[in-house]
Design an enzyme around this catalytic site. Sequence first.
Site, PDB file in Angstrom:
ATOM      1  N   GLU A 277      -9.744  -1.132   5.397  1.00  0.00           N
ATOM      2  CA  GLU A 277      -8.631  -1.324   6.335  1.00  0.00           C
ATOM      3  C   GLU A 277      -9.080  -1.061   7.773  1.00  0.00           C
ATOM      4  O   GLU A 277      -8.711  -1.770   8.696  1.00  0.00           O
ATOM      5  CB  GLU A 277      -7.482  -0.381   5.951  1.00  0.00           C
ATOM      6  CG  GLU A 277      -6.227  -0.605   6.787  1.00  0.00           C
ATOM      7  CD  GLU A 277      -5.042   0.216   6.305  1.00  0.00           C
ATOM      8  OE1 GLU A 277      -5.258   1.203   5.590  1.00  0.00           O
ATOM      9  OE2 GLU A 277      -3.907  -0.140   6.672  1.00  0.00           O
TER      10      GLU A 277
ATOM     11  N   GLN B 277       0.830  -1.199   0.000  1.00  0.00           N
ATOM     12  CA  GLN B 277       0.000   0.000   0.000  1.00  0.00           C
ATOM     13  C   GLN B 277       0.874   1.262   0.000  1.00  0.00           C
ATOM     14  O   GLN B 277       1.676   1.441   0.912  1.00  0.00           O
ATOM     15  CB  GLN B 277      -0.857  -0.047   1.273  1.00  0.00           C
ATOM     16  CG  GLN B 277      -1.679   1.172   1.540  1.00  0.00           C
ATOM     17  CD  GLN B 277      -2.744   0.907   2.597  1.00  0.00           C
ATOM     18  OE1 GLN B 277      -3.926   0.908   2.310  1.00  0.00           O
ATOM     19  NE2 GLN B 277      -2.320   0.673   3.823  1.00  0.00           N
ATOM     20  N   GLY B 278       0.701   2.107  -0.977  1.00  0.00           N
ATOM     21  CA  GLY B 278       1.542   3.301  -1.101  1.00  0.00           C
ATOM     22  C   GLY B 278       0.770   4.588  -0.887  1.00  0.00           C
ATOM     23  O   GLY B 278       0.489   5.316  -1.840  1.00  0.00           O
TER      24      GLY B 278
HETATM   25  C1  LIG Z   1       2.926  -0.894  11.428  1.00  0.00           C
HETATM   26  C2  LIG Z   1       2.640   0.188  10.435  1.00  0.00           C
HETATM   27  C3  LIG Z   1       2.353  -0.159   9.143  1.00  0.00           C
HETATM   28  C4  LIG Z   1       2.121   0.841   8.182  1.00  0.00           C
HETATM   29  N1  LIG Z   1       1.890   0.445   6.888  1.00  0.00           N
HETATM   30  C5  LIG Z   1       1.714   1.401   5.936  1.00  0.00           C
HETATM   31  C6  LIG Z   1       1.529   1.019   4.571  1.00  0.00           C
HETATM   32  O1  LIG Z   1       1.553  -0.171   4.224  1.00  0.00           O
HETATM   33  N2  LIG Z   1       1.361   1.985   3.657  1.00  0.00           N
HETATM   34  C7  LIG Z   1       1.342   3.311   3.983  1.00  0.00           C
HETATM   35  O2  LIG Z   1       1.155   4.143   3.093  1.00  0.00           O
HETATM   36  N3  LIG Z   1       1.522   3.715   5.282  1.00  0.00           N
HETATM   37  C8  LIG Z   1       1.716   2.787   6.251  1.00  0.00           C
HETATM   38  N4  LIG Z   1       1.921   3.173   7.570  1.00  0.00           N
HETATM   39  C9  LIG Z   1       2.016   4.593   7.882  1.00  0.00           C
HETATM   40  C10 LIG Z   1       0.804   5.121   8.629  1.00  0.00           C
HETATM   41  O3  LIG Z   1      -0.302   5.202   7.784  1.00  0.00           O
HETATM   42  C11 LIG Z   1       1.205   6.497   9.199  1.00  0.00           C
HETATM   43  O4  LIG Z   1       2.220   6.289  10.143  1.00  0.00           O
HETATM   44  C12 LIG Z   1       0.014   7.178   9.855  1.00  0.00           C
HETATM   45  O5  LIG Z   1      -0.935   7.562   8.908  1.00  0.00           O
HETATM   46  C13 LIG Z   1       0.465   8.448  10.639  1.00  0.00           C
HETATM   47  O6  LIG Z   1       1.218   9.284   9.844  1.00  0.00           O
HETATM   48  P1  LIG Z   1       2.643   9.838  10.360  1.00  0.00           P
HETATM   49  O7  LIG Z   1       3.443   8.669  10.808  1.00  0.00           O
HETATM   50  O8  LIG Z   1       3.203  10.695   9.267  1.00  0.00           O
HETATM   51  O9  LIG Z   1       2.304  10.713  11.637  1.00  0.00           O
HETATM   52  P2  LIG Z   1       1.774  12.212  11.672  1.00  0.00           P
HETATM   53  O10 LIG Z   1       0.686  12.384  10.674  1.00  0.00           O
HETATM   54  O11 LIG Z   1       2.950  13.122  11.575  1.00  0.00           O
HETATM   55  O12 LIG Z   1       1.149  12.295  13.113  1.00  0.00           O
HETATM   56  C14 LIG Z   1       1.947  12.445  14.295  1.00  0.00           C
HETATM   57  C15 LIG Z   1       1.009  12.506  15.497  1.00  0.00           C
HETATM   58  O13 LIG Z   1       0.174  13.678  15.388  1.00  0.00           O
HETATM   59  C16 LIG Z   1      -1.208  13.321  15.487  1.00  0.00           C
HETATM   60  N5  LIG Z   1      -2.027  14.153  14.603  1.00  0.00           N
HETATM   61  C17 LIG Z   1      -1.756  14.506  13.329  1.00  0.00           C
HETATM   62  N6  LIG Z   1      -2.758  15.264  12.820  1.00  0.00           N
HETATM   63  C18 LIG Z   1      -3.694  15.378  13.788  1.00  0.00           C
HETATM   64  C19 LIG Z   1      -4.975  16.012  13.877  1.00  0.00           C
HETATM   65  N7  LIG Z   1      -5.492  16.691  12.844  1.00  0.00           N
HETATM   66  N8  LIG Z   1      -5.660  15.911  15.044  1.00  0.00           N
HETATM   67  C20 LIG Z   1      -5.150  15.223  16.094  1.00  0.00           C
HETATM   68  N9  LIG Z   1      -3.946  14.595  16.076  1.00  0.00           N
HETATM   69  C21 LIG Z   1      -3.224  14.675  14.939  1.00  0.00           C
HETATM   70  C22 LIG Z   1      -1.263  11.870  15.009  1.00  0.00           C
HETATM   71  O14 LIG Z   1      -2.394  11.214  15.526  1.00  0.00           O
HETATM   72  C23 LIG Z   1       0.043  11.317  15.572  1.00  0.00           C
HETATM   73  O15 LIG Z   1      -0.116  10.965  16.928  1.00  0.00           O
HETATM   74  C24 LIG Z   1       2.164   2.204   8.540  1.00  0.00           C
HETATM   75  C25 LIG Z   1       2.447   2.553   9.876  1.00  0.00           C
HETATM   76  C26 LIG Z   1       2.708   1.572  10.805  1.00  0.00           C
HETATM   77  C27 LIG Z   1       3.029   1.988  12.206  1.00  0.00           C
END
Ligand SMILES: Cc1cc2nc3c(=O)[nH]c(=O)nc-3n(C[C@H](O)[C@H](O)[C@H](O)COP(=O)(O)OP(=O)(O)OC[C@H]3O[C@@H](n4cnc5c(N)ncnc54)[C@H](O)[C@@H]3O)c2cc1C
Length: 380
Positions: free
Chosen positions: A248, A128-129
């Site tokens: 998902e 998934q990208g």
């Molecule tokens: C085990 C695992 C598997 C994954 N697999 C995939 C995959 O296959 N493909 C893929 O594309 N991605 C994948 N991801 C990525 C995942 O989708 C992202 O980590 C997730 O969407 C959060 O984005 P970020 O890490 O950039 O955190 P950020 O978006 O930077 O968030 C950081 C913190 O700020 C909080 N936050 C941000 N915005 C708000 C808001 N508006 N209100 C309240 N709180 C907020 C978040 O809840 C979080 O606690 C995976 C992640 C993990 C841990």
Amino acid sequence: MTAVDLRDTEEEAGFRAQAREWLRANVPDRPLPSGDTREGFARHLEWERRLYDERWAVVSWPREYGGREASLWEWLAFEEEYYAAGAPQRVTQNGIFLLAPTVFEFGTPEQRDRILPRMAAAEDLWCQGWSEPGAGSDLAAITSKAVRDERAGGWRLSGQKTWTTRGAFCTHLFGLFRTDPAAGRHRGLTYFLVPLDAPGVTVRGFGRLDGDEGFAEVFLADVFVPDSDVLGGVDEGWRVAMATTGSERGLTLRSPGRFLAAADRLVELARSRCAGPRLRERVVRSWMDAQAYQLFTQHQVSGMLAGDQPGARSSLNKLFWSELDIELHETARDLLGPESEVDDAWSRGFLFSLAGPIYAGTNEIQRNIVAERVLGLPRA
Ligand SMILES: Cc1cc2nc3c(=O)[nH]c(=O)nc-3n(C[C@H](O)[C@H](O)[C@H](O)COP(=O)(O)OP(=O)(O)OC[C@H]3O[C@@H](n4cnc5c(N)ncnc54)[C@H](O)[C@@H]3O)c2cc1C
């Protein structure tokens, strides 16, 4: 008020018994190595190809794609039996549980015929990208782009994706790319299907907290993708992607069977230990929560069969299963005490459960969605 009978019908009971018998006879005796390691992934694929050969890989799909046309109730029963038998985690899950429902909904007949049988047979392996270095929770911030190549009849993709689960071992990626930079953030995005062996793709695996190497960064430099690999229409990507995230967070990725089996294992563990009243109460609470998640899912399935689409309510499922998973594993850890450091299954499960509130959209974001779109509260 209409009473709902949640017991299996005769047909469902027959289906369940057949699944149980096959799984009992065929599930590997010993747990496979983690599917997030290269060796483990290959072993899991062997298992999943056996499932496919016996038509147990995608039970709810049409027969011509390798399924059994099982109903939603039968699929839930299969999942329960699958986890109760201790069968391995499915490394093809991002394809069969996330992309496939979207292909069924938005794909052309040509795309369905081309993509689904190879996915079911674990020949094409999908990752998934969505996420990018500058776009996680705020998915609409993605900057990876696709530029039209009229002469070649397709698109040229450039950019970087990250956190692609098992991307280092997969053959294909589905993801969102910006096709109209002038359009608003949620508009001008298109959903593409990308073979990872296409010229211009570089996949770089990297390690996780538990040491497994199942994550990857995917770099795309002018990668050509034909029009036939656009899923659901140019500039329509947001709507199509929301269908995938609904799968998902909602019904398909984390069926109740997984948690019912974990709750039963937890009760067994508690029986073998001398736990004090507070810990016993947490065991009971975890077990009850797993049953409650099953009832919640059954309620949702009844609604879906009556024509109701869960939509934003799939965020409730996600909150429910991710918090339940941590609760189950934390309770097990406290029962095991220091031994938990050497109990591989519970300790690995615990580490992975901590990721539940992050992947599939963080729980903070799911709470925002529930507040605004399910409860109708004003925007924060
Ligand atoms: C085990 C695992 C598997 C994954 N697999 C995939 C995959 O296959 N493909 C893929 O594309 N991605 C994948 N991801 C990525 C995942 O989708 C992202 O980590 C997730 O969407 C959060 O984005 P970020 O890490 O950039 O955190 P950020 O978006 O930077 O968030 C950081 C913190 O700020 C909080 N936050 C941000 N915005 C708000 C808001 N508006 N209100 C309240 N709180 C907020 C978040 O809840 C979080 O606690 C995976 C992640 C993990 C841990």
